[in-house]
Design an enzyme around this catalytic site. Structure first.
Site, short mmCIF file in Angstrom:
data_model
loop_
_atom_site.label_atom_id
_atom_site.label_comp_id
_atom_site.label_asym_id
_atom_site.label_seq_id
_atom_site.Cartn_x
_atom_site.Cartn_y
_atom_site.Cartn_z
N GLY A 97 0.82 -1.19 0.00
CA GLY A 97 0.00 0.00 0.00
C GLY A 97 0.86 1.26 0.00
N GLY A 145 0.40 -5.45 0.40
CA GLY A 145 -0.78 -5.44 -0.46
C GLY A 145 -0.61 -6.19 -1.75
N GLU A 168 5.44 -5.74 7.64
CA GLU A 168 4.70 -4.69 8.34
C GLU A 168 5.20 -4.38 9.74
OE1 GLU A 168 2.16 -6.19 5.04
OE2 GLU A 168 3.40 -7.12 6.59
N ASP A 176 -1.46 -7.75 7.07
CA ASP A 176 -2.89 -7.61 6.80
C ASP A 176 -3.18 -8.19 5.43
OD1 ASP A 176 -1.67 -5.53 5.37
OD2 ASP A 176 -3.37 -4.17 5.62
#
Length: 413
Positions: A97, A145, A168, A176
């Site tokens: 992201g 992502g 992350e 995520d």
């Protein structure tokens, strides 16, 4: 300032008044920027190309929405037999992201990233249940992502250039995009190792971990895409794109056996513990040099992110499927948006680039069970609800959920 007409710098050519130069520049038509996602049809093959090569195709909210809209349109279009996703620029499918956007929003108290995560997680769930062969070319860098738009698909192709990672915890966040679901289901404790260290893996390890299906040499990708386009026009059949990928796959050029599979001799006993402190102690005491190196990596990460990540992984093992894991990740992400460590981790990584984050708290012992609990508290009316949805689902707040059954996924590959 532009030079005056009598300036020696312009004596060799005709003098052009500054006002005329500026007017001419304004009159020139602007070159339209290319869209960040290229969506097109090639016969019966739907093509989606992430097109932010300077950012290694990092995802924005608009990109997520464009991909989601194309997939939903093609799901109902009998003229599309399969979908292929890749990245422009040659450096990678997707680096994750747009974390600088997260940083800037978090600093000013803007909740916009919540809408991004909601849209992104709905897209991840949609990909996992997609009714047509979904093929992802995981060539080059695939992080965060990028994992979400590829590893939930039916046919996932890596190359000798592939580098996969869920990094992350190094920026004060947690795995995520369904990462906790994927990592929690890797054999043994390999997923825990990858989550807490943010380690990068290549093609052989990606396949061994169940994050990819086929290894193709990168120079075979154009021929594979051409063959997929032709096969889509002829009807792919029950096996989807899997048989075609296997035909193109070259075992001889794979990166060898999975190194992580061999490392389970120290990974499993060290990471089986219930707390990050115990894991670190076991790694530090291990005779394996790689274990002690992993301990050093973990010690540099956000203490809060480490503890929240470990609990999320352990919880994911008991959750019924991808949708429920995405719901849990959304709860965590919404709380993380207001934390010091998310802003500080991104600052150190991509803003100031000093690689020296100052975590707060900066010791594992100072992160209490109550501190961790708040990341898992229900959101009430703001819940994503993917664990309760089914099928493709609508594209709004009640987006899709569930996961493709194991037999269906195997048939598609």
């Amino acid at each position: 300032m532009p030079p005056e007409p009598t300036d020696p710098a312009v004596l060799d050519g005709p003098a052009v008044p500054a006002a005329r130069t500026a007017a001419a520049a304004l009159a020139e038509p602007a070159v339209p920027a290319e869209p960040a996602v290229l969506v097109r049809r090639e016969g019966a093959l739907g093509r989606i190309t992430l097109n932010r090569p300077k950012a290694i195709n990092a995802l924005t909210t608009g990109m997520v929405q464009a991909i989601d809209a194309a997939l939903r349109t093609w799901a109902a279009d009998d003229g599309i037999a399969a979908v292929l996703v890749d990245g422009a620029g040659g450096r990678g499918l997707c680096a994750g992201g747009d974390i600088r956007f997260f940083h800037d929003c978090a600093r000013r108290g803007d909740p916009a990233p919540k809408a991004f995560w909601a849209a992104e997680y709905r897209l991840n769930a949609l990909i996992s249940t997609y009714p047509k062969p979904y093929v992802a070319l995981m060539d080059g860098l695939v992080m965060g992502g990028g994992i979400g738009i590829s590893a939930h698909g039916a046919t996932r192709i890596v190359t000798e250039r592939s580098v996969l990672s869920m990094p992350e915890v190094g920026i004060g966040f947690v795995p995520d995009v369904g990462g906790t679901h994927l990592l929690a289901r890797i054999p043994g404790e390999i997923g825990t190792h990858l989550a807490l260290t943010g380690a990068r893996i290549g093609a052989a390890d990606a396949i061994a971990c169940g994050l990819a299906d086929h290894h193709l040499p990168s120079d075979a990708l154009p021929a594979f895409v051409a063959a997929l386009r032709e096969a889509a026009g002829a009807g792919l059949g029950a096996g989807g794109a899997g048989p075609l990928a296997r035909w193109y796959a070259t075992v001889a050029v794979a990166t060898g056996p999975s190194s992580l599979a061999a490392d389970r001799a120290w990974i499993d006993p060290c990471y089986r513990h219930g707390s990050v402190e115990e894991i670190l102690a076991a790694l530090t005491a291990s005779p394996a040099p790689a274990a002690r190196a992993a301990a050093e990596e973990i010690a540099a990460k956000s203490p809060t992110s480490l503890k929240v990540t470990l609990r999320a992984l352990r919880s994911a093992r008991a959750l019924p499927g991808l949708g429920a894991c995405l719901d849990q990740e959304y709860r965590i992400a919404c709380v993380l948006l207001s934390t010091h460590d998310l802003v500080e981790g991104i600052r150190a990584a991509v803003v100031d680039k000093d690689r020296s984050p100052r975590w707060s708290p900066d010791r594992l012992d100072d992160v209490t069970a109550e501190d961790v609990d708040r990341f898992f508290a229900p959101l009430g009316d703001a819940e994503l609800g993917l664990g309760e949805a089914g099928g493709l689902g609508p594209a709004d707040d009640s987006g899709p959920g569930g996961e493709l059954g194991l037999r269906e996924r195997e048939a598609a590959r």
